[in-house]
Design an enzyme around this catalytic site. Sequence first.
Site, PDB file in Angstrom:
ATOM      1  N   ARG A 109      25.250  78.402  48.706  1.00  0.00           N
ATOM      2  CA  ARG A 109      25.089  77.821  50.167  1.00  0.00           C
ATOM      3  C   ARG A 109      24.873  78.803  51.434  1.00  0.00           C
ATOM      4  O   ARG A 109      24.200  78.263  52.206  1.00  0.00           O
ATOM      5  CB  ARG A 109      26.479  77.108  50.588  1.00  0.00           C
ATOM      6  CG  ARG A 109      26.821  76.012  49.719  1.00  0.00           C
ATOM      7  CD  ARG A 109      27.939  75.195  50.238  1.00  0.00           C
ATOM      8  NE  ARG A 109      28.852  74.415  49.159  1.00  0.00           N
ATOM      9  CZ  ARG A 109      28.437  73.391  49.037  1.00  0.00           C
ATOM     10  NH1 ARG A 109      27.240  72.577  49.460  1.00  0.00           N
ATOM     11  NH2 ARG A 109      28.839  72.503  48.092  1.00  0.00           N
ATOM     12  N   GLU A 160      22.249  64.687  56.870  1.00  0.00           N
ATOM     13  CA  GLU A 160      22.280  65.019  55.247  1.00  0.00           C
ATOM     14  C   GLU A 160      21.293  66.180  55.055  1.00  0.00           C
ATOM     15  O   GLU A 160      20.301  66.395  55.700  1.00  0.00           O
ATOM     16  CB  GLU A 160      21.715  63.654  54.733  1.00  0.00           C
ATOM     17  CG  GLU A 160      22.973  62.953  54.135  1.00  0.00           C
ATOM     18  CD  GLU A 160      23.564  63.727  52.890  1.00  0.00           C
ATOM     19  OE1 GLU A 160      23.545  64.895  52.674  1.00  0.00           O
ATOM     20  OE2 GLU A 160      23.995  62.892  51.881  1.00  0.00           O
ATOM     21  N   ASP A 161      21.817  66.936  53.919  1.00  0.00           N
ATOM     22  CA  ASP A 161      20.999  67.857  53.557  1.00  0.00           C
ATOM     23  C   ASP A 161      19.842  67.307  52.815  1.00  0.00           C
ATOM     24  O   ASP A 161      18.613  67.956  53.093  1.00  0.00           O
ATOM     25  CB  ASP A 161      22.047  69.005  52.630  1.00  0.00           C
ATOM     26  CG  ASP A 161      22.704  68.119  51.459  1.00  0.00           C
ATOM     27  OD1 ASP A 161      22.629  66.967  51.479  1.00  0.00           O
ATOM     28  OD2 ASP A 161      23.383  68.604  50.516  1.00  0.00           O
ATOM     29  N   ASP A 200      17.976  62.537  47.584  1.00  0.00           N
ATOM     30  CA  ASP A 200      17.275  62.485  46.359  1.00  0.00           C
ATOM     31  C   ASP A 200      17.082  61.150  45.698  1.00  0.00           C
ATOM     32  O   ASP A 200      16.054  60.680  45.921  1.00  0.00           O
ATOM     33  CB  ASP A 200      18.583  63.436  45.336  1.00  0.00           C
ATOM     34  CG  ASP A 200      17.913  63.782  44.020  1.00  0.00           C
ATOM     35  OD1 ASP A 200      16.760  63.556  43.708  1.00  0.00           O
ATOM     36  OD2 ASP A 200      18.680  63.919  43.152  1.00  0.00           O
ATOM     37  N   PHE A 205      14.961  71.752  41.907  1.00  0.00           N
ATOM     38  CA  PHE A 205      16.555  71.991  42.433  1.00  0.00           C
ATOM     39  C   PHE A 205      16.507  73.061  43.368  1.00  0.00           C
ATOM     40  O   PHE A 205      16.417  74.239  43.025  1.00  0.00           O
ATOM     41  CB  PHE A 205      17.432  72.220  41.139  1.00  0.00           C
ATOM     42  CG  PHE A 205      18.801  72.018  41.479  1.00  0.00           C
ATOM     43  CD1 PHE A 205      19.340  70.761  41.495  1.00  0.00           C
ATOM     44  CD2 PHE A 205      19.442  72.962  41.925  1.00  0.00           C
ATOM     45  CE1 PHE A 205      20.743  70.530  42.156  1.00  0.00           C
ATOM     46  CE2 PHE A 205      21.042  72.894  42.550  1.00  0.00           C
ATOM     47  CZ  PHE A 205      21.408  71.484  42.527  1.00  0.00           C
TER      48      PHE A 205
HETATM   49  P1  IMP Z   1      21.541  61.092  46.143  1.00  0.00           P
HETATM   50  O1  IMP Z   1      20.424  60.879  47.323  1.00  0.00           O
HETATM   51  O2  IMP Z   1      22.523  59.979  46.117  1.00  0.00           O
HETATM   52  O3  IMP Z   1      20.811  61.152  44.430  1.00  0.00           O
HETATM   53  O4  IMP Z   1      22.569  62.444  46.276  1.00  0.00           O
HETATM   54  C1  IMP Z   1      22.120  63.293  47.164  1.00  0.00           C
HETATM   55  C2  IMP Z   1      22.785  64.557  47.014  1.00  0.00           C
HETATM   56  O5  IMP Z   1      22.790  65.100  45.842  1.00  0.00           O
HETATM   57  C3  IMP Z   1      22.721  65.814  48.166  1.00  0.00           C
HETATM   58  O6  IMP Z   1      23.440  65.319  49.305  1.00  0.00           O
HETATM   59  C4  IMP Z   1      23.061  66.569  47.313  1.00  0.00           C
HETATM   60  O7  IMP Z   1      24.629  66.943  47.567  1.00  0.00           O
HETATM   61  C5  IMP Z   1      22.711  66.751  45.836  1.00  0.00           C
HETATM   62  N1  IMP Z   1      21.547  67.079  45.667  1.00  0.00           N
HETATM   63  C6  IMP Z   1      20.415  66.521  45.138  1.00  0.00           C
HETATM   64  N2  IMP Z   1      19.371  67.246  44.891  1.00  0.00           N
HETATM   65  C7  IMP Z   1      19.913  68.557  45.167  1.00  0.00           C
HETATM   66  C8  IMP Z   1      19.133  69.849  45.212  1.00  0.00           C
HETATM   67  O8  IMP Z   1      17.996  70.193  44.634  1.00  0.00           O
HETATM   68  N3  IMP Z   1      19.984  71.068  45.384  1.00  0.00           N
HETATM   69  C9  IMP Z   1      21.448  70.712  45.636  1.00  0.00           C
HETATM   70  N4  IMP Z   1      21.932  69.444  45.772  1.00  0.00           N
HETATM   71  C10 IMP Z   1      21.117  68.437  45.618  1.00  0.00           C
HETATM   72 MG    MG Z   2      25.180  66.286  49.926  1.00  0.00          MG
END
Ligand code: IMP
Ligand code: MG
Length: 181
Positions: A167, A101-102, A105, A154
């Site tokens: 990206r 995963e990237d 959050d 962000f």
């Molecule tokens: P969560 O953990 O369900 O809130 O979602 C995570 C996803 O939200 C990540 O895989 C990203 O695609 C997106 N995301 C959350 N924070 C960021 C950020 O700071 N920059 C870009 N994408 C983000």
């Molecule tokens: Mg993602």
Amino acid sequence: MSTFSPPEVRPLISRERIAERVSELAAQITREYNGRSLVLLSVLKGSFIFTADLAREIALPVRVEFLGVRSYGDDTKSSGVVQITQDLTRPVEGDDIVIVEDIIDTGLTLSYLREQLLSRNPASIKIAALLHKPARKQRDVDIDYLGFTIDDVFVVGYGLDYAERYRNLAFLGVLDPSLIK
Ligand code: IMP
Ligand code: MG
């Protein structure tokens, strides 16, 4: 190599620091998965660059699979309900999965994804995440291989986007939306 760095993005983590950390994570994965059936499961789109770099540093015959997901909710808030927009090409039953995963959050996306994958009977599931934003945590997610912990900002670059842009930046930076032209 490109040094493209638009003014609206303040550099946070350099490409050199990313490369060094990715090598460390790959070395750890190489040690821990020796002799096992490792599948890197890349969650699109944000993790495509991380996956490409990580895979090339792992000294094992890994398989790479891509999972396309879309999270319902608005742009900044994840609802935790994830729609699979592109599925795996092969079964993962009996395989050792590392989800790539990237960024984690709220943790909602990944906890949902882990549940979905468990129903496909893999031998094990671990998680590699380039970034973690603990400030916004709603679900506990055990991150087995973590690149960097960051503040609640962000970030874009190295695969991460804002409205599908940025990206392609080679580094990670903090976006200032007021500076977007
Ligand atoms: P969560 O953990 O369900 O809130 O979602 C995570 C996803 O939200 C990540 O895989 C990203 O695609 C997106 N995301 C959350 N924070 C960021 C950020 O700071 N920059 C870009 N994408 C983000
Ligand atoms: Mg993602």
